[in-house]
Design a protein around this motif. Structure first.
Motif, PDB file in Angstrom:
ATOM      1  N   SER A   1       0.852  -1.187   0.000  1.00 26.31           N
ATOM      2  CA  SER A   1       0.000   0.000   0.000  1.00 26.31           C
ATOM      3  C   SER A   1       0.888   1.237   0.000  1.00 26.31           C
ATOM      4  O   SER A   1       2.041   1.208   0.454  1.00 26.31           O
ATOM      5  N   GLY A   2       0.343   2.342  -0.488  1.00 30.95           N
ATOM      6  CA  GLY A   2       1.062   3.601  -0.411  1.00 30.95           C
ATOM      7  C   GLY A   2       1.044   4.116   1.021  1.00 30.95           C
ATOM      8  O   GLY A   2      -0.013   4.117   1.660  1.00 30.95           O
TER       9      GLY A   2
ATOM     10  N   ARG B   1       7.545  11.965   4.479  1.00 35.98           N
ATOM     11  CA  ARG B   1       8.162  10.714   4.018  1.00 35.98           C
ATOM     12  C   ARG B   1       7.119   9.956   3.216  1.00 35.98           C
ATOM     13  O   ARG B   1       5.952   9.895   3.601  1.00 35.98           O
ATOM     14  N   VAL B   2       7.526   9.342   2.099  1.00 36.26           N
ATOM     15  CA  VAL B   2       6.627   8.537   1.257  1.00 36.26           C
ATOM     16  C   VAL B   2       7.350   7.255   0.870  1.00 36.26           C
ATOM     17  O   VAL B   2       8.592   7.233   0.773  1.00 36.26           O
ATOM     18  N   ASN B   3       6.566   6.199   0.597  1.00 34.61           N
ATOM     19  CA  ASN B   3       7.211   4.958   0.169  1.00 34.61           C
ATOM     20  C   ASN B   3       7.102   4.806  -1.356  1.00 34.61           C
ATOM     21  O   ASN B   3       6.354   5.536  -2.023  1.00 34.61           O
TER      22      ASN B   3
ATOM     23  N   ILE C   1      -0.128   9.816   9.796  1.00 30.02           N
ATOM     24  CA  ILE C   1       0.291   8.589   9.116  1.00 30.02           C
ATOM     25  C   ILE C   1      -0.876   8.188   8.201  1.00 30.02           C
ATOM     26  O   ILE C   1      -1.991   7.934   8.672  1.00 30.02           O
ATOM     27  N   ALA C   2      -0.612   8.166   6.886  1.00 31.51           N
ATOM     28  CA  ALA C   2      -1.678   7.908   5.906  1.00 31.51           C
ATOM     29  C   ALA C   2      -1.363   6.655   5.092  1.00 31.51           C
ATOM     30  O   ALA C   2      -0.202   6.391   4.750  1.00 31.51           O
ATOM     31  N   VAL C   3      -2.408   5.906   4.797  1.00 36.18           N
ATOM     32  CA  VAL C   3      -2.301   4.691   3.966  1.00 36.18           C
ATOM     33  C   VAL C   3      -3.185   4.895   2.737  1.00 36.18           C
ATOM     34  O   VAL C   3      -4.366   5.279   2.855  1.00 36.18           O
TER      35      VAL C   3
END
Length: 515
Positions: A37-38, A50-52, A132-134
């Motif tokens: 997931s993002g 921060r991002v993945n 914190i977001a998904v």
């Protein structure tokens, strides 16, 4: 007692604990980076901290570009504030998590749908530090849902606007859903129809007409069934309906409900009934006319014989006593009586085509031709004529009537002959379902404008002095051919002879005009 020494790290954290913290942090970092997931940490200024990699894939931006943006910068204009409306409640602790679906604009301009969930990380005092977001990419699902919605909308519009009545009917026979045309056919509102069963509005005599075919469709013996039956409209009028029935089933093949398509065929049924009634009236009228013609013609012969006989007797008894004019007048009377006798006999023959016709059965056409030639022997000898023919088939017919056809056609060829000796040929051409029989001669021929007229009763093209006859022979031929389910035509050129061509079926199935 000796003291046990233990190394310590920065800020007084024991070395072993520090190592464990480093391992946990590495695991969390790896999980963040490799998540399906993002994931994103978002600062209180709404910028990405921060991002993945997965979030970069979803939104189409490299990491460094994404870290310069805020979520609102790449949100779809219509969804820009949907998260902001929930943040105050999340920050205040009224809710623990935000969950919603929204659209973003990718770097390439495409719209992407995401399922967004967010919590807030707090400091020791409970104040929010960052979010914190998904992000879950649900674009494919939303596109599929939209396609399904559009498909359902098209179906609904088609269902409602169809020119045929459409209905979903439960297994108990109750209407589940009906369209506008269905309501028009039966005169009920949608709500009224959906409170009824099909049998509630069926005509009493047709109430059970659909039971057997419907049961076969439910059982799976047939895919669909078609029938016509009557219903009673709300206003009491009878309406004829053509119905097609199919079954909707679940994944296991179990029947769920019937789909019925209905068309109002009342006008067609009424027209068919009127046509049948008119046909019966016409048959009855024709039968009565034929009976009248037969009786009248038969009864006319006796007084006609008396006129002829007494005129001839008068001539013999007063022979030599009457002047030349009287003898001439009596000759006219006798000749007129003879012609009247022939006319009556021809009318009798015409009426018998329908009244005294025999059942059609296999007949050798050559036998009918021989019978006709036997009757024409004297005329044939006098004219010096000859008749040839192709091999003739066997087919369902009335031999006596076909002999009459050949006799009339060949007799006409002998009568309307040219100076040359009559040469007549009976030809045969085989077609798919019938034989084409032709009677061709080398006579005087016929002008094209008279081709239709010659088959009508009493129609003559020549005066009685040139060619005797009553003008009924070809009408008889036409009636016999049509009684056998065929048709007749003529091909001719003046001075080059004529060909009368008629068809006869190979198998029984023609209509009988006189029965």
């Amino acid at each position: 007692m000796s003291a046990k020494l233990q190394s310590v790290g920065p800020a007084g954290v024991p070395g072993l604990e520090l190592e464990a913290l480093r391992e946990n942090e590495e695991r969390f970092r790896r999980t963040f980076e490799l998540a399906g997931s993002g994931l994103a940490h978002i600062g209180m200024d709404r910028r990405f901290i921060r991002v993945n990699p997965r979030l970069c894939e979803i939104l189409g931006y490299p990491e460094q570009e994404l870290l310069k943006l805020r979520g609102k910068d790449i949100s779809h204009p219509q969804d820009a504030d949907v998260i902001n409306r929930e943040r105050p409640r999340l920050y205040s602790g009224e809710i623990d998590e935000v969950r919603l679906e929204k659209r973003y604009i990718r770097k390439d301009g495409q719209v992407v749908w995401v399922h967004f969930s967010m919590v807030v990380e707090r400091d020791a005092a409970g104040g929010p530090k960052y979010e914190i977001a998904v992000y879950e990419d649900i674009t494919a699902r939303r596109n599929a849902e939209e396609a399904l919605r559009q498909s359902e909308e098209r179906y609904r519009r088609t269902f409602e606007l169809a020119s045929s009545g459409l209905a979903h009917v439960g297994l108990d026979g109750r209407f589940l859903r009906v369209n506008r045309r269905m309501c028009e056919i039966f005169g009920y509102s949608e709500a009224e129809l959906c409170s009824l069963t099909a049998k509630d509005i069926s005509h009493p005599e047709d109430r059970d007409a659909a039971d057997v075919p419907r049961a076969r469709v439910i059982a799976g013996d047939i895919d669909s069934a078609r029938l016509e039956k009557r219903y009673i409209r709300k206003d009491g009028r009878v309406v004829w309906v053509a119905i097609a029935i199919a079954m909707e089933r679940d994944a296991a093949g179990r029947p769920l409900y019937a789909i019925s398509v209905l068309d109002d065929v009342t006008e067609r049924k009424q027209a068919e009934a009127a046509l049948r009634e008119a046909h019966e009236d016409l048959k009855r009228s024709n039968s009565e006319l034929e009976q009248f013609a037969y009786v009248a013609s038969h009864d006319l012969q006796e007084p006609l014989r008396m006129v002829s006989s007494y005129t001839q007797l008068l001539g013999r008894r007063y022979a030599g006593k009457l002047d030349a004019d009287a003898a001439e007048f009596m000759g006219y009377i006798v000749d007129g009586a003879a012609r009247m006798k022939q006319l009556i006999e021809d009318l009798l023959a015409y009426s018998r085509v329908g009244m005294r016709a025999k059942e059609l059965k296999p007949v050798e056409l050559s036998a009918a031709l021989r019978r006709a030639l036997a009757n024409l022997k004297v005329a044939m000898d006098e004219a010096g004529g000859s008749v040839t023919h192709d091999p003739l088939p066997s087919l369902p017919a009335d031999e006596v009537q076909l002999a009459q056809v050949f006799q009339n056609l060949i007799g006409n060829a002998l009568k309307f002959r040219s100076p040359a000796a009559p040469r007549i040929h009976v030809g045969v051409a085989e077609k798919d379902a019938h034989f084409e029989i032709s009677v061709r001669d080398n006579g005087i021929g016929i002008e094209p404008q008279y081709f239709e007229r010659i088959f009508m009763l009493f129609q003559r093209l020549h005066n009685k002095g040139e060619y005797p006859g009553t003008g009924i022979g070809l009408a008889i031929v036409k009636k016999v051919v049509e009684r056998h389910g065929g048709h007749i035509r003529v091909e001719s050129k003046p001075g080059e002879g004529s060909a009368f061509i008629f068809t006869l079926r190979k198998e029984e199935g023609g209509h009988d005009n006189g029965r």
